[in-house]
Motif scaffolding. Sequence first.
Motif, PDB file in Angstrom:
ATOM      1  N   HIS A  92      40.287  45.175  45.511  1.00  0.00           N
ATOM      2  CA  HIS A  92      40.505  43.723  45.506  1.00  0.00           C
ATOM      3  C   HIS A  92      40.092  43.117  44.166  1.00  0.00           C
ATOM      4  CE1 HIS A  92      36.172  43.258  45.796  1.00  0.00           C
ATOM      5  NE2 HIS A  92      36.199  44.179  46.767  1.00  0.00           N
ATOM      6  N   GLY A  93      40.532  41.914  43.923  1.00  0.00           N
ATOM      7  CA  GLY A  93      40.187  41.222  42.686  1.00  0.00           C
ATOM      8  C   GLY A  93      38.779  40.639  42.712  1.00  0.00           C
ATOM      9  N   ALA A  94      38.463  39.888  41.668  1.00  0.00           N
ATOM     10  CA  ALA A  94      37.124  39.310  41.521  1.00  0.00           C
ATOM     11  C   ALA A  94      36.758  38.462  42.743  1.00  0.00           C
ATOM     12  CB  ALA A  94      37.062  38.470  40.253  1.00  0.00           C
ATOM     13  N   ARG A  95      35.522  38.587  43.159  1.00  0.00           N
ATOM     14  CA  ARG A  95      35.046  37.894  44.357  1.00  0.00           C
ATOM     15  C   ARG A  95      33.681  37.273  44.098  1.00  0.00           C
ATOM     16  NH1 ARG A  95      30.958  41.184  45.576  1.00  0.00           N
ATOM     17  NH2 ARG A  95      31.212  43.458  45.664  1.00  0.00           N
ATOM     18  N   THR A  96      33.181  36.576  45.092  1.00  0.00           N
ATOM     19  CA  THR A  96      31.808  36.084  45.058  1.00  0.00           C
ATOM     20  C   THR A  96      30.867  37.235  45.424  1.00  0.00           C
ATOM     21  OG1 THR A  96      31.940  35.415  47.371  1.00  0.00           O
ATOM     22  CG2 THR A  96      32.517  33.758  45.713  1.00  0.00           C
ATOM     23  N   PRO A  97      29.570  37.123  45.127  1.00  0.00           N
ATOM     24  CA  PRO A  97      28.630  38.186  45.523  1.00  0.00           C
ATOM     25  C   PRO A  97      28.589  38.366  47.037  1.00  0.00           C
ATOM     26  CG  PRO A  97      27.635  36.722  43.891  1.00  0.00           C
ATOM     27  CD  PRO A  97      28.916  36.071  44.332  1.00  0.00           C
ATOM     28  N   LEU A  98      28.276  39.578  47.462  1.00  0.00           N
ATOM     29  CA  LEU A  98      28.136  39.843  48.895  1.00  0.00           C
ATOM     30  C   LEU A  98      26.868  39.222  49.458  1.00  0.00           C
ATOM     31  CD1 LEU A  98      29.227  43.609  48.950  1.00  0.00           C
ATOM     32  CD2 LEU A  98      30.595  41.598  49.545  1.00  0.00           C
ATOM     33  N   THR A  99      25.890  38.981  48.582  1.00  0.00           N
ATOM     34  CA  THR A  99      24.629  38.354  48.984  1.00  0.00           C
ATOM     35  C   THR A  99      24.286  37.259  47.991  1.00  0.00           C
ATOM     36  OG1 THR A  99      23.841  40.476  49.859  1.00  0.00           O
ATOM     37  CG2 THR A  99      22.200  38.745  49.527  1.00  0.00           C
ATOM     38  N   TYR A 100      24.011  36.072  48.495  1.00  0.00           N
ATOM     39  CA  TYR A 100      23.588  34.975  47.621  1.00  0.00           C
ATOM     40  C   TYR A 100      22.076  34.953  47.487  1.00  0.00           C
ATOM     41  CZ  TYR A 100      28.218  32.774  47.543  1.00  0.00           C
ATOM     42  OH  TYR A 100      29.547  32.495  47.331  1.00  0.00           O
ATOM     43  N   ASP A 146      24.596  44.200  43.366  1.00  0.00           N
ATOM     44  CA  ASP A 146      25.940  43.636  43.486  1.00  0.00           C
ATOM     45  C   ASP A 146      25.975  42.217  42.940  1.00  0.00           C
ATOM     46  OD1 ASP A 146      28.743  43.482  44.759  1.00  0.00           O
ATOM     47  OD2 ASP A 146      27.694  41.771  45.643  1.00  0.00           O
ATOM     48  N   ASN A 147      24.968  41.422  43.275  1.00  0.00           N
ATOM     49  CA  ASN A 147      24.902  40.038  42.811  1.00  0.00           C
ATOM     50  C   ASN A 147      24.869  39.966  41.286  1.00  0.00           C
ATOM     51  OD1 ASN A 147      23.156  37.569  41.915  1.00  0.00           O
ATOM     52  ND2 ASN A 147      23.921  37.034  43.952  1.00  0.00           N
ATOM     53  N   LEU A 148      24.056  40.821  40.675  1.00  0.00           N
ATOM     54  CA  LEU A 148      23.948  40.815  39.217  1.00  0.00           C
ATOM     55  C   LEU A 148      25.257  41.267  38.568  1.00  0.00           C
ATOM     56  CD1 LEU A 148      20.367  42.353  38.786  1.00  0.00           C
ATOM     57  CD2 LEU A 148      21.029  39.932  38.810  1.00  0.00           C
ATOM     58  N   ARG A 149      25.910  42.239  39.143  1.00  0.00           N
ATOM     59  CA  ARG A 149      27.195  42.708  38.606  1.00  0.00           C
ATOM     60  C   ARG A 149      28.229  41.585  38.622  1.00  0.00           C
ATOM     61  NH1 ARG A 149      27.612  48.496  41.883  1.00  0.00           N
ATOM     62  NH2 ARG A 149      26.658  49.833  40.272  1.00  0.00           N
ATOM     63  N   ASP A 171      36.323  49.207  46.155  1.00  0.00           N
ATOM     64  CA  ASP A 171      35.848  50.144  45.128  1.00  0.00           C
ATOM     65  C   ASP A 171      35.493  51.483  45.753  1.00  0.00           C
ATOM     66  OD1 ASP A 171      33.700  49.046  46.499  1.00  0.00           O
ATOM     67  OD2 ASP A 171      32.395  48.920  44.743  1.00  0.00           O
ATOM     68  N   THR A 172      34.916  51.448  46.965  1.00  0.00           N
ATOM     69  CA  THR A 172      34.555  52.705  47.632  1.00  0.00           C
ATOM     70  C   THR A 172      35.791  53.530  47.961  1.00  0.00           C
ATOM     71  OG1 THR A 172      34.493  51.473  49.718  1.00  0.00           O
ATOM     72  CG2 THR A 172      32.394  51.879  48.625  1.00  0.00           C
ATOM     73  N   THR A 173      36.912  52.868  48.277  1.00  0.00           N
ATOM     74  CA  THR A 173      38.149  53.587  48.565  1.00  0.00           C
ATOM     75  C   THR A 173      38.588  54.394  47.355  1.00  0.00           C
ATOM     76  OG1 THR A 173      38.791  51.717  49.968  1.00  0.00           O
ATOM     77  CG2 THR A 173      40.494  53.342  49.448  1.00  0.00           C
ATOM     78  N   ILE A 174      38.555  53.765  46.185  1.00  0.00           N
ATOM     79  CA  ILE A 174      38.960  54.452  44.959  1.00  0.00           C
ATOM     80  C   ILE A 174      37.991  55.580  44.634  1.00  0.00           C
ATOM     81  CG2 ILE A 174      39.163  54.158  42.445  1.00  0.00           C
ATOM     82  CD1 ILE A 174      40.471  51.469  42.969  1.00  0.00           C
ATOM     83  N   LEU A 175      36.691  55.341  44.793  1.00  0.00           N
ATOM     84  CA  LEU A 175      35.702  56.389  44.539  1.00  0.00           C
ATOM     85  C   LEU A 175      35.879  57.548  45.515  1.00  0.00           C
ATOM     86  CD1 LEU A 175      32.494  54.260  43.829  1.00  0.00           C
ATOM     87  CD2 LEU A 175      33.767  55.659  42.194  1.00  0.00           C
ATOM     88  N   LEU A 206      37.527  64.275  40.771  1.00  0.00           N
ATOM     89  CA  LEU A 206      37.634  63.489  39.543  1.00  0.00           C
ATOM     90  C   LEU A 206      36.585  62.371  39.520  1.00  0.00           C
ATOM     91  CD1 LEU A 206      41.524  62.983  39.382  1.00  0.00           C
ATOM     92  CD2 LEU A 206      40.156  64.498  37.930  1.00  0.00           C
ATOM     93  N   PRO A 207      35.338  62.666  39.872  1.00  0.00           N
ATOM     94  CA  PRO A 207      34.334  61.594  39.888  1.00  0.00           C
ATOM     95  C   PRO A 207      33.976  61.144  38.479  1.00  0.00           C
ATOM     96  CG  PRO A 207      33.278  63.703  40.260  1.00  0.00           C
ATOM     97  CD  PRO A 207      34.761  63.970  40.224  1.00  0.00           C
ATOM     98  N   ASN A 208      33.849  59.830  38.292  1.00  0.00           N
ATOM     99  CA  ASN A 208      33.411  59.341  36.981  1.00  0.00           C
ATOM    100  C   ASN A 208      32.055  58.642  37.054  1.00  0.00           C
ATOM    101  OD1 ASN A 208      33.993  56.885  38.157  1.00  0.00           O
ATOM    102  ND2 ASN A 208      35.628  56.339  36.754  1.00  0.00           N
ATOM    103  N   GLY A 209      31.527  58.496  38.267  1.00  0.00           N
ATOM    104  CA  GLY A 209      30.177  57.974  38.410  1.00  0.00           C
ATOM    105  C   GLY A 209      30.028  56.493  38.151  1.00  0.00           C
ATOM    106  N   GLN A 210      31.122  55.760  37.950  1.00  0.00           N
ATOM    107  CA  GLN A 210      31.049  54.334  37.664  1.00  0.00           C
ATOM    108  C   GLN A 210      31.762  53.533  38.745  1.00  0.00           C
ATOM    109  OE1 GLN A 210      29.242  53.205  34.954  1.00  0.00           O
ATOM    110  NE2 GLN A 210      28.765  55.383  34.664  1.00  0.00           N
ATOM    111  N   GLN A 211      31.260  52.331  39.020  1.00  0.00           N
ATOM    112  CA  GLN A 211      31.948  51.476  39.972  1.00  0.00           C
ATOM    113  C   GLN A 211      33.274  51.014  39.384  1.00  0.00           C
ATOM    114  OE1 GLN A 211      30.677  47.402  40.494  1.00  0.00           O
ATOM    115  NE2 GLN A 211      30.870  47.564  42.719  1.00  0.00           N
ATOM    116  N   PRO A 212      34.384  51.181  40.106  1.00  0.00           N
ATOM    117  CA  PRO A 212      35.677  50.693  39.609  1.00  0.00           C
ATOM    118  C   PRO A 212      35.644  49.181  39.415  1.00  0.00           C
ATOM    119  CG  PRO A 212      35.985  52.221  41.432  1.00  0.00           C
ATOM    120  CD  PRO A 212      34.524  51.909  41.385  1.00  0.00           C
ATOM    121  N   PRO A 213      36.139  48.676  38.294  1.00  0.00           N
ATOM    122  CA  PRO A 213      36.169  47.224  38.065  1.00  0.00           C
ATOM    123  C   PRO A 213      37.043  46.512  39.095  1.00  0.00           C
ATOM    124  CG  PRO A 213      36.584  48.446  36.031  1.00  0.00           C
ATOM    125  CD  PRO A 213      36.657  49.434  37.152  1.00  0.00           C
TER     126      PRO A 213
END
Length: 463
Positions: free
Chosen positions: A26-34, A223-226, A300-304, A312-319
């Motif tokens: 999915h595209g850019a979203r709000t944090p999962l936790t405020y 997640d909030n900081l990201r 992101d978890t689906t892609i990972l 093909l793990p790259n160890g990074q969260q997909p943007p």
Amino acid sequence: MALSLFLSLPVLIYCSTIFVVEVSRHGARTPLTYFPWDTADGRWSPYPEGELTPEGMRQHYLLGYEFRNRYIINTRLLNETFYQPEINVYSTDVDRTLQSAVSQLLGLYPPGTGPNLRLPELEETAVPPIEVYNETEIIQELGQSALPNHTQVIPVHTDSLSREILLVASEDCPRYDYLMDLRNNATDVQELIEENASLLTTIATYFKVSASEAGNIFPGLVDNLRVNNWYGYTVPTEFQGNFFTQANSFANQLNQLTAYTPDLLARYAGSAFLSTLSYLLNNAQKEASDLRYQFYSAHDTTILNILSALQLPNGQQPPFASTLIFELIQDDANPTVYNVTLAYNDVLQTVGNCPSTSCPLETFLEFINARAFPNITASCMMNYDTVNWGSLTKPSTKSSSSDDDFFESLDWYWWVVISVGFVVVISAIIAVIVYCIKKNKKSSSTYERMDFINEKMDFKSPK
């Protein structure tokens, strides 16, 4: 992107893309936790936690626009206007993935490509059975267009458990979720946590909580900081700079260890998708249906999960708005030859034993079929007692390409139980056989004695 398109030109000249599978985050979203800094200045108003933002909508609209250029304008894979049998769209049942799918489809089939009414005289008939305010004016503005600006509406499906396992394995595969929980207590995981203890100390100090509570806060905080970092919003100085860099790295490593290590977990994570992909590619090769584009809107978890299952793990969260694009390509000079390509955010990948980024279909299918469990639903429901505890508490040193063998997952004491049981069963069978033999001999001896007595008594049947 321009470089990738340039490199793909020879393929487009001599080959034809006949089928595409897309998986996107999915595209850019709000944090999962405020946290307090999110609500103090109302930066996310009016959006609740975890919702797609206008920026996320635009990301997917632009993706759709680009894919229209590739698969409608250039390669003619799809019709210029929506044709239902050609494209299927599936999404997890989450607002942000559903909205991302709709936003992307608006780019793929923009306003102006939608349908007209079938007959002019239906303008006055195509109305609901209730009174509509300003109905006459609205009908005049619409004219023959079904919707304003000839907008096209495309169905997005999100109703099947099997698709949920396919897109979010941890939520719908109990065994995989259980194995991940076990990994939390593994030696390598605990060592990683100890190496990053300073992060939890900083969290505990800032929020005035215990170290244990700080550990519970950590996932939501990262997640909030990201998310805030993506938007360029400020956060407390304690969580900036080195803290954010270290926390982001720690979260990625922790996810890799608990969700995809050892390799058994990676296969659980991606088996459902790989099996479905195999089915889709086989059908496309055989031209078993009109389907040409399969689109999954997920996380992101689906892609990972998919990358890890493909080793093909790259160890990074997909943007945000990341994509995996699988293309089935037919050789124009030799129509019996098919190849598969995989691009992650437009970077071509080499999978398994494939000789290059363009992989023969047979080689690709052989690899993904070996990686996937034959029946992922049954594997997800397997008894927890069959867990190989040792393999889950230390990193795997080899990658498995065969099916998950039930017996290979048993500990030594289970082998003892099975061996004893086997001996007991065999002994019982032998005892039954000996008993039957003795009984037969006894019956035979009895009949011989009766014959002897009859002869002596000159026994005769009555007339």
